[in-house]
Motif scaffolding. Structure first.
Motif, short mmCIF file in Angstrom:
data_model
loop_
_atom_site.label_atom_id
_atom_site.label_comp_id
_atom_site.label_asym_id
_atom_site.label_seq_id
_atom_site.Cartn_x
_atom_site.Cartn_y
_atom_site.Cartn_z
N UNK A 45 -7.58 -2.58 10.81
CA UNK A 45 -9.01 -2.71 11.14
C UNK A 45 -9.36 -4.02 11.87
N UNK A 46 -8.91 -5.20 11.38
CA UNK A 46 -9.27 -6.42 12.12
C UNK A 46 -8.52 -6.58 13.44
N UNK A 47 -7.37 -5.90 13.60
CA UNK A 47 -6.59 -6.04 14.83
C UNK A 47 -6.31 -4.64 15.38
N UNK A 48 -7.22 -4.15 16.23
CA UNK A 48 -7.11 -2.77 16.69
C UNK A 48 -5.88 -2.52 17.55
N UNK A 49 -5.28 -3.61 18.10
CA UNK A 49 -4.07 -3.43 18.92
C UNK A 49 -2.86 -3.11 18.05
N UNK A 50 -3.00 -3.28 16.73
CA UNK A 50 -1.89 -2.97 15.82
C UNK A 50 -1.97 -1.50 15.45
N UNK A 51 -0.97 -0.72 15.94
CA UNK A 51 -0.99 0.71 15.65
C UNK A 51 0.39 1.17 15.20
N UNK A 52 0.41 2.28 14.45
CA UNK A 52 1.65 2.90 14.00
C UNK A 52 1.42 4.38 13.76
N UNK A 53 2.49 5.11 13.48
CA UNK A 53 2.37 6.55 13.27
C UNK A 53 3.25 7.00 12.11
N UNK A 54 2.72 7.91 11.30
CA UNK A 54 3.53 8.56 10.26
C UNK A 54 3.67 10.03 10.66
N UNK A 55 4.92 10.51 10.67
CA UNK A 55 5.18 11.93 10.96
C UNK A 55 5.63 12.59 9.66
N UNK A 56 4.87 13.60 9.23
CA UNK A 56 5.16 14.26 7.96
C UNK A 56 5.74 15.65 8.25
N UNK A 57 6.86 15.97 7.62
CA UNK A 57 7.48 17.29 7.76
C UNK A 57 8.69 17.28 8.65
N UNK A 81 0.85 -1.19 0.00
CA UNK A 81 0.00 0.00 0.00
C UNK A 81 0.89 1.24 0.00
N UNK A 82 0.53 2.23 -0.83
CA UNK A 82 1.30 3.47 -0.89
C UNK A 82 0.37 4.64 -0.67
N UNK A 83 0.89 5.66 0.04
CA UNK A 83 0.11 6.88 0.24
C UNK A 83 1.06 8.07 0.26
N UNK A 84 0.65 9.14 -0.43
CA UNK A 84 1.46 10.36 -0.51
C UNK A 84 0.89 11.40 0.44
N UNK A 85 1.76 11.93 1.32
CA UNK A 85 1.33 12.88 2.35
C UNK A 85 1.66 14.30 1.90
N UNK A 86 0.62 15.13 1.70
CA UNK A 86 0.80 16.49 1.19
C UNK A 86 0.79 17.54 2.30
N UNK A 87 0.40 17.14 3.52
CA UNK A 87 0.32 18.10 4.62
C UNK A 87 1.19 17.63 5.79
N UNK A 88 1.92 18.60 6.37
CA UNK A 88 2.71 18.27 7.55
C UNK A 88 1.78 17.88 8.69
N UNK A 89 2.27 16.97 9.55
CA UNK A 89 1.43 16.56 10.68
C UNK A 89 1.81 15.17 11.16
N UNK A 90 1.08 14.74 12.18
CA UNK A 90 1.28 13.41 12.75
C UNK A 90 0.04 12.58 12.46
N UNK A 91 0.25 11.44 11.86
CA UNK A 91 -0.87 10.62 11.43
C UNK A 91 -0.83 9.22 12.05
N UNK A 92 -1.59 9.02 13.12
CA UNK A 92 -1.68 7.67 13.69
C UNK A 92 -2.58 6.79 12.83
N UNK A 93 -2.23 5.51 12.77
CA UNK A 93 -3.07 4.58 12.00
C UNK A 93 -3.10 3.23 12.70
N UNK A 94 -3.96 2.35 12.20
CA UNK A 94 -4.15 1.04 12.83
C UNK A 94 -4.52 0.00 11.77
#
Ligand SMILES: [Cu+2]
Length: 272
Positions: A260-272, A245-258
């Protein structure tokens, strides 16, 4: 010796269709038990929001239907057909999903379970239809040397062939995923649902306008889904083994994600 000899003779007299129904159901019950027991031991019977409980109800119903079909109880044929159909309807799409990927940990169950349950449905309906006149009257129900036997043999052959091809495919996918892993930014690790760091690295930094690439190296299906309320929303949908999966981040910020079937699986993308 005479006792066991007599037992074998009685077993051989059992109509062939009963072996198929009971065999298919017992196989499925054992498979579901094998699948569910580790989770039940870890998290209790109510783990997974009642999912395990449903699984064990199926195990019990399958075993009851198998035992009483074998004794030629008509209600047991009905139970066998209905419970198999219900399982196919409830989990069919899930099973088909893992059947499409030999590297998926559920592949063996899909490959063998769908055909086994289909056989159970066919033979229990046919046995029910002939229950009054007696199964022995219908050659395709009574003897393995018949169209019924041929059908069963064909299905077993298909399953073994599928599992062998799947094992080869799984090894190939494993090698490809290992190679692709070197170019991915964030890897979904093996056994991710129970891993301390399911998305590796847990926090990934990228410049504004940069593209992040995720790769699923696990043998289970996962997603990369932004947490609700984010201004920037992304969702990979189901990623099977080797899925990217690929995603392009156009705005600075902090983006937490998870996932869906396993909500305990989390990560973060920091842009900028
Ligand atoms: Cu997941």
């Amino acid at each position: 010796m005479a006792g066991t000899g007599g037992m074998w003779a009685r077993m051989r007299q059992k109509p062939f269709s009963l072996w198929v129904i009971a065999g298919g159901l017992v196989y499925m019950a054992l498979s579901l038990l094998y699948l569910g027991l580790p989770f039940a031991i870890m998290g209790g019977i109510l783990a997974g929001g009642g999912f395990l409980l449903i699984l064990f109800v199926f195990v019990a119903v399958f075993l009851i239907a198998a035992a009483f079909s074998f004794r030629q109880k008509r209600w047991a044929y009905v139970l066998a057909a209905v419970s198999s159909l219900v399982l196919l309807v409830l989990f069919g799409s899930f099973l088909l999903g893992s059947a499409s990927n030999p590297a998926d940990s559920g592949f063996w169950l899909s490959m063998s379970g769908l055909p086994a349950l289909t056989l159970v449905v066919i033979f229990s309906i046919l046995s029910l239809r002939s229950a009054k006149t007696g199964l022995a009257q219908k050659r395709y129900l009574a003897s393995p040397h018949s169209t019924g036997g041929l059908l069963t043999l064909a299905v077993i052959g298909f399953v073994i062939g599928g599992l062998v091809a799947g094992a080869i495919g799984s090894a190939v996918i494993g090698r490809l995923v290992a190679t692709a892993g070197e170019s991915a930014d964030v890897k979904i690790v093996k056994d991710a649902p129970s891993a301390a760091v399911p998305f590796n690295p847990a926090t990934f930094h990228v410049a504004v306008g940069g593209t992040v690439t995720w790769l699923n190296t696990d043998s289970t299906t996962h997603t990369v889904t932004s947490d609700i309320g984010d201004s920037v929303a992304f969702d990979s949908g189901s990623l099977t083994t080797g899925g990217v999966f690929q995603f392009t981040f156009m705005q600075a910020g902090t983006y937490p994600y998870h996932c869906t079937p396993h909500l305990q699986m989390t990560g973060t993308i920091v842009v900028g």
